[in-house]
Design an enzyme around this catalytic site. Structure first.
Site, short mmCIF file in Angstrom:
data_model
loop_
_atom_site.label_atom_id
_atom_site.label_comp_id
_atom_site.label_asym_id
_atom_site.label_seq_id
_atom_site.Cartn_x
_atom_site.Cartn_y
_atom_site.Cartn_z
CD GLN A 19 -13.81 -3.71 4.05
OE1 GLN A 19 -13.52 -3.99 2.73
NE2 GLN A 19 -13.03 -4.07 4.86
CB ALA A 66 -10.83 -1.37 6.58
CB SER A 122 -11.75 -0.83 2.99
OG SER A 122 -11.04 -1.72 2.12
CG HIS A 160 -9.67 -3.65 -0.75
ND1 HIS A 160 -8.87 -4.35 -1.57
CD2 HIS A 160 -8.78 -3.78 0.55
CE1 HIS A 160 -7.66 -4.98 -1.16
NE2 HIS A 160 -7.70 -4.58 0.01
CG ASP A 173 -5.61 -7.48 -0.16
OD1 ASP A 173 -4.97 -6.48 -0.05
OD2 ASP A 173 -6.70 -7.68 0.09
CD GLU A 198 -3.50 -5.44 5.60
OE1 GLU A 198 -3.83 -5.08 4.42
OE2 GLU A 198 -4.66 -5.44 6.54
CD1 TRP A 215 -3.00 -8.31 1.80
CD2 TRP A 215 -1.68 -9.16 3.35
NE1 TRP A 215 -3.67 -8.12 2.83
CE2 TRP A 215 -2.82 -8.53 4.02
CE3 TRP A 215 -0.64 -9.56 4.29
CZ2 TRP A 215 -3.24 -8.65 5.33
CZ3 TRP A 215 -0.84 -9.68 5.56
CH2 TRP A 215 -2.25 -9.30 6.31
CG HIS A 216 -3.64 -3.13 1.13
ND1 HIS A 216 -4.86 -3.38 1.10
CD2 HIS A 216 -3.44 -1.81 0.69
CE1 HIS A 216 -5.37 -2.10 0.54
NE2 HIS A 216 -4.47 -1.38 0.25
ZN LIG Z 1 -6.08 -5.09 1.30
#
Ligand SMILES: [Zn+2]
Length: 332
Positions: free
Chosen positions: A220, A239, A244, A246, A253, A302, A304-305
């Protein structure tokens, strides 16, 4: 386009609405301040608060930081002060006054958050001092419950650089690319849930592809560094390391061939994007950065997240049309 200034985002967060189950003790603990400071800031004469009451939360006490330059081998009271500051942020570090590899590594990882301003060399100097002071004056905290399914990770709640989820696994779903990448990984429970979600999509003739899941702190860091160099406003969509979701292994995503598997807001208008919002909660996922909630999440929309939180919580969040921040009673 919403504009967020990283520091304004922190400092703006000084009003708090009392939630059911709150007490002055819990609120003081949550915001790293004291009951008496909250009472003083709000002219309260007793400890009595009520649900829905708006409270001003004073800034936490800021430890003083030394001037000068310190690095591996430095010793003394100034180093203790640096270590106290790191510990106030939530890092687990000995306050022994010895600037060893651990202290240096934490400083280096903090420096990695601000590639636009700091060199990640692990050496404490005037610039690093300035950024540390800003973090200390804000509500910034290292997350202490990274293993929780409902862990809150955002611009104020950062994962430790040392946090890496256990037993990461590649979900058996369709990906946007064939080869193995660490970004295919997720925590096992989230991976199984994603498989169930994608199986339902297939049943409904909805073509989804997974794009990006787990990202380490360092990955990241590289990503953010690249993004901020290309765009000074990158923190609206990218981020800083530690901030993040993630890194939790609970996020993925998702996109579709209809938008060339791109992570684009246009995905939200496709039938696949609409299907995802509608169905994700039944499998324990929420759309983490919804439209219209940018001021709360700190990130742009977002579609997609998606983030795994478990079915119960996901349904509550979706039904109430709220964010994870609001669900956890930490909305700003
Ligand atoms: Zn994401």
């Amino acid at each position: 386009m919403h504009q967020y200034n990283y520091w304004n985002y922190y400092y703006r967060a000084t009003n708090y609405i009392v939630q059911p189950g709150d007490s002055l003790y819990l609120i003081a603990k949550r915001f790293n301040t004291t009951i008496s400071d909250i009472k003083q800031a709000n002219n309260l004469t007793s400890d009595l608060i009520y649900v829905g009451q708006s409270l001003v939360i004073p800034s936490p006490a800021v430890p003083t930081l030394p001037d000068g330059i310190y690095g591996i081998g430095s010793r003394g009271p100034a180093v203790v002060k640096i270590q106290q500051a790191l510990s106030a942020l939530g890092f687990n570090v000995a306050q022994d006054g010895i600037y060893g590899p651990k202290t240096s590594d934490i400083i280096m990882n903090l420096q990695k958050k601000f590639p636009e301003a700091l060199t990640a060399d692990g050496i404490y100097g005037p610039k690093t001092k300035m950024y540390l002071e800003k973090l200390l004056a804000s509500k910034y905290k290292i997350v202490q419950n990274p293993e929780s399914k409902t862990v809150l990770v955002n611009k104020m709640n950062s994962l430790s650089p040392y946090y890496e989820p256990q037993n990461l696994t590649v979900p058996n779903v369709s990906f946007a690319y064939p080869e193995y990448r660490p970004q295919k990984l997720m925590q096992p429970e989230a991976a199984r849930a994603l498989e169930a979600l994608f199986a339902k999509a297939k049943q409904d003739n909805i073509a989804l592809n997974a794009v990006s899941g787990y990202r380490s702190y360092d990955y990241q860091s590289q990503l953010f560094s690249r993004n901020i160099k290309a765009n000074p406003n990158a923190n609206q969509f990218s981020a800083r390391p530690g901030e993040s979701e993630h890194q939790t292994g609970l996020a993925m995503d998702v996109s579709s061939p209809s938008v060339n598997n791109n992570l684009t807001q246009a995905f939200g208008d496709t039938k696949e994007g609409k299907w995802l919002v509608e169905n994700a909660p039944d499998f324990g996922f929420i759309l983490r950065f919804p439209k219209g909630k940018e001021n709360i999440t700190g990130y742009q929309y977002e579609p997609w997240h998606i983030r795994y939180v478990g079915k119960d919580v996901a349904r509550q969040i979706a039904n109430q049309n709220i964010t994870l921040e609001e669900y956890l009673g930490q909305s700003t």
